[in-house]
Design a protein around this motif. Structure first.
Motif, PDB file in Angstrom:
ATOM      1  N   LEU A  83      11.222  -0.352   8.538  1.00 49.89           N
ATOM      2  CA  LEU A  83      10.241  -1.098   9.433  1.00 49.89           C
ATOM      3  C   LEU A  83       8.914  -0.749   9.448  1.00 49.89           C
ATOM      4  CD1 LEU A  83      10.305  -3.354  11.651  1.00 49.89           C
ATOM      5  CD2 LEU A  83      10.780  -1.576  13.362  1.00 49.89           C
ATOM      6  N   THR A  84       8.935   0.434   9.468  1.00 47.74           N
ATOM      7  CA  THR A  84       7.387   0.939   9.250  1.00 47.74           C
ATOM      8  C   THR A  84       6.687   0.348   8.023  1.00 47.74           C
ATOM      9  OG1 THR A  84       7.984   2.933  10.548  1.00 47.74           O
ATOM     10  CG2 THR A  84       5.961   2.935   9.213  1.00 47.74           C
ATOM     11  N   ARG A  85       7.480   0.342   6.943  1.00 45.47           N
ATOM     12  CA  ARG A  85       7.029  -0.053   5.765  1.00 45.47           C
ATOM     13  C   ARG A  85       6.750  -1.460   5.750  1.00 45.47           C
ATOM     14  NH1 ARG A  85       4.731   2.435   1.343  1.00 45.47           N
ATOM     15  NH2 ARG A  85       4.006   0.736  -0.204  1.00 45.47           N
ATOM     16  N   GLU A  86       7.689  -2.250   6.408  1.00 43.82           N
ATOM     17  CA  GLU A  86       7.282  -3.527   6.713  1.00 43.82           C
ATOM     18  C   GLU A  86       5.948  -3.768   7.577  1.00 43.82           C
ATOM     19  OE1 GLU A  86      10.396  -5.843   8.121  1.00 43.82           O
ATOM     20  OE2 GLU A  86      12.045  -4.579   7.240  1.00 43.82           O
ATOM     21  N   ILE A  87       5.657  -3.031   8.393  1.00 45.10           N
ATOM     22  CA  ILE A  87       4.632  -3.146   9.340  1.00 45.10           C
ATOM     23  C   ILE A  87       3.354  -2.869   8.480  1.00 45.10           C
ATOM     24  CG2 ILE A  87       3.530  -2.317  11.204  1.00 45.10           C
ATOM     25  CD1 ILE A  87       6.090  -1.606  12.392  1.00 45.10           C
ATOM     26  N   GLY A  88       3.404  -1.892   7.748  1.00 46.91           N
ATOM     27  CA  GLY A  88       2.227  -1.527   6.734  1.00 46.91           C
ATOM     28  C   GLY A  88       2.070  -2.863   5.867  1.00 46.91           C
ATOM     29  N   ASP A  89       3.069  -3.304   5.220  1.00 46.02           N
ATOM     30  CA  ASP A  89       2.766  -4.313   4.263  1.00 46.02           C
ATOM     31  C   ASP A  89       2.107  -5.699   5.018  1.00 46.02           C
ATOM     32  OD1 ASP A  89       3.955  -3.036   2.432  1.00 46.02           O
ATOM     33  OD2 ASP A  89       5.856  -4.234   2.632  1.00 46.02           O
ATOM     34  N   ALA A  90       2.523  -5.833   6.358  1.00 42.84           N
ATOM     35  CA  ALA A  90       1.732  -6.932   7.102  1.00 42.84           C
ATOM     36  C   ALA A  90       0.359  -6.732   7.356  1.00 42.84           C
ATOM     37  CB  ALA A  90       2.822  -7.289   8.384  1.00 42.84           C
ATOM     38  N   VAL A  91       0.407  -5.417   7.609  1.00 44.14           N
ATOM     39  CA  VAL A  91      -1.080  -4.862   8.109  1.00 44.14           C
ATOM     40  C   VAL A  91      -2.116  -5.131   7.107  1.00 44.14           C
ATOM     41  CG1 VAL A  91      -2.619  -3.176   8.891  1.00 44.14           C
ATOM     42  CG2 VAL A  91      -0.284  -3.764  10.239  1.00 44.14           C
ATOM     43  N   ILE A  92      -1.692  -4.531   5.607  1.00 48.47           N
ATOM     44  CA  ILE A  92      -2.234  -4.762   4.440  1.00 48.47           C
ATOM     45  C   ILE A  92      -2.770  -6.295   4.180  1.00 48.47           C
ATOM     46  CG2 ILE A  92      -2.340  -4.952   1.854  1.00 48.47           C
ATOM     47  CD1 ILE A  92      -2.626  -1.937   2.920  1.00 48.47           C
TER      48      ILE A  92
ATOM     49  N   TYR B 231      -1.352   2.570   5.137  1.00 50.79           N
ATOM     50  CA  TYR B 231       0.028   3.177   5.406  1.00 50.79           C
ATOM     51  C   TYR B 231      -0.054   4.341   6.278  1.00 50.79           C
ATOM     52  CZ  TYR B 231       1.652  -0.578   2.229  1.00 50.79           C
ATOM     53  OH  TYR B 231       2.056  -1.646   1.737  1.00 50.79           O
ATOM     54  N   GLU B 232      -0.912   5.244   5.921  1.00 49.32           N
ATOM     55  CA  GLU B 232      -1.168   6.379   6.615  1.00 49.32           C
ATOM     56  C   GLU B 232      -1.436   6.043   8.185  1.00 49.32           C
ATOM     57  OE1 GLU B 232      -4.080   8.452   4.360  1.00 49.32           O
ATOM     58  OE2 GLU B 232      -2.456   9.504   3.066  1.00 49.32           O
ATOM     59  N   MET B 233      -1.988   5.235   8.182  1.00 51.01           N
ATOM     60  CA  MET B 233      -2.495   5.059   9.697  1.00 51.01           C
ATOM     61  C   MET B 233      -1.434   4.507  10.242  1.00 51.01           C
ATOM     62  SD  MET B 233      -4.896   1.911  11.544  1.00 51.01           S
ATOM     63  CE  MET B 233      -3.629   0.634  10.531  1.00 51.01           C
ATOM     64  N   ILE B 234      -0.243   3.573   9.835  1.00 47.56           N
ATOM     65  CA  ILE B 234       0.769   3.403  10.351  1.00 47.56           C
ATOM     66  C   ILE B 234       1.802   4.343  10.766  1.00 47.56           C
ATOM     67  CG2 ILE B 234       2.581   1.531  10.029  1.00 47.56           C
ATOM     68  CD1 ILE B 234      -0.010   0.303  10.729  1.00 47.56           C
ATOM     69  N   GLU B 235       1.832   5.171   9.645  1.00 48.60           N
ATOM     70  CA  GLU B 235       2.649   6.447   9.785  1.00 48.60           C
ATOM     71  C   GLU B 235       2.231   7.299  10.820  1.00 48.60           C
ATOM     72  OE1 GLU B 235       5.231   7.499   8.199  1.00 48.60           O
ATOM     73  OE2 GLU B 235       5.662   6.365   6.568  1.00 48.60           O
ATOM     74  N   LEU B 236       0.969   7.492  11.273  1.00 48.93           N
ATOM     75  CA  LEU B 236       0.528   8.390  12.332  1.00 48.93           C
ATOM     76  C   LEU B 236       0.726   7.644  13.699  1.00 48.93           C
ATOM     77  CD1 LEU B 236      -0.976  10.537  13.357  1.00 48.93           C
ATOM     78  CD2 LEU B 236      -3.270   9.084  13.417  1.00 48.93           C
ATOM     79  N   THR B 237       0.309   6.323  13.523  1.00 50.58           N
ATOM     80  CA  THR B 237       0.669   5.779  15.179  1.00 50.58           C
ATOM     81  C   THR B 237       1.908   5.516  15.490  1.00 50.58           C
ATOM     82  OG1 THR B 237       0.217   3.578  14.238  1.00 50.58           O
ATOM     83  CG2 THR B 237      -1.865   4.344  14.904  1.00 50.58           C
ATOM     84  N   THR B 238       2.752   4.996  14.543  1.00 55.31           N
ATOM     85  CA  THR B 238       4.286   4.516  14.804  1.00 55.31           C
ATOM     86  C   THR B 238       5.071   5.893  15.163  1.00 55.31           C
ATOM     87  OG1 THR B 238       4.859   4.379  12.604  1.00 55.31           O
ATOM     88  CG2 THR B 238       4.088   2.277  13.768  1.00 55.31           C
TER      89      THR B 238
END
Length: 200
Positions: A128-137, A157-164
């Motif tokens: 799910l985190t990867r999906e979110i990253g793809d969408a934010v990109i 992707y690093e930002m998403i990993e940190l926040t989530t």
């Protein structure tokens, strides 16, 4: 035999009451420390009603996991299409993530316990985190030039990993914290801007 979803409003309300009660009990007692009897007592339901809807506590957790994944994907789908700047997108993403986790403290504590013996559970959240990253990109592509990190996609992707990841850790270990507080959102916003190489 698979779970039968309720078709009438009364059944849907009863099911939701059980799920909401599980959220509260999981947050207080953890997944392993929660009995079905605890859940039905808080839900104002009965053991028979619980087992009519869920085979066992594990089936309830599986339902909550699927429900959370669906809600998270729906939230991501609501991301603005025409933001004015990258800061607006980052703030929107952090705020929605904080609100989602604030509403699911108990679920995340349960995930933390269940995933120890069932890594597939945590992998679903990683996916799910990867999906979110793809969408934010996709949403951030128009603002690529504003992102000063050497590899702007990697930094997203690093930002998403940190926040989530960090907020999920807060949800698990700090039950009395307000994840959607202004102070917490500001903290994650500043950290995210730093990863992107942008001075907020």
């Amino acid at each position: 035999m698979g779970r039968l979803a309720p078709t009438q409003q009364r059944g849907k309300v009863a099911e939701r009451n059980i799920v909401n009660a599980a959220q509260v009990i999981f947050a207080k007692q953890g997944y392993a420390g929660t009995r079905v009897a605890d859940i039905v007592a808080l839900a104002g339901s009965s053991t028979g009603n619980f087992y009519y809807r869920f085979k066992n506590k594990e089936a309830l957790f599986d339902f909550m996991l699927a429900d959370f994944l669906s809600l998270a994907r729906h939230t991501v789908s609501q991301m603005p299409d025409h933001a004015d700047c990258v800061e607006d997108l980052v703030l929107w993403m952090i705020t929605r993530n904080a609100q989602l986790l604030e509403q699911n403290h108990g679920f995340y504590r349960a995930v933390n316990e269940v995933s120890i013996r069932n890594p597939d559970t945590w992998q679903k959240l990683r996916d799910l985190t990867r999906e979110i990253g793809d969408a934010v990109i996709i949403k951030m592509a128009p603002f690529e030039q504003q992102i000063c990190a050497l590899d702007w996609k990697k930094s997203v992707y690093e930002m998403i990993e940190l926040t989530t990841g960090y907020m999920a850790n807060q949800a698990v270990h700090h039950m009395d914290s307000k994840l959607d507080s202004k102070a917490n959102i500001d903290l994650h916003f500043r950290a995210s801007m730093g990863i992107l190489g942008i001075c907020p």
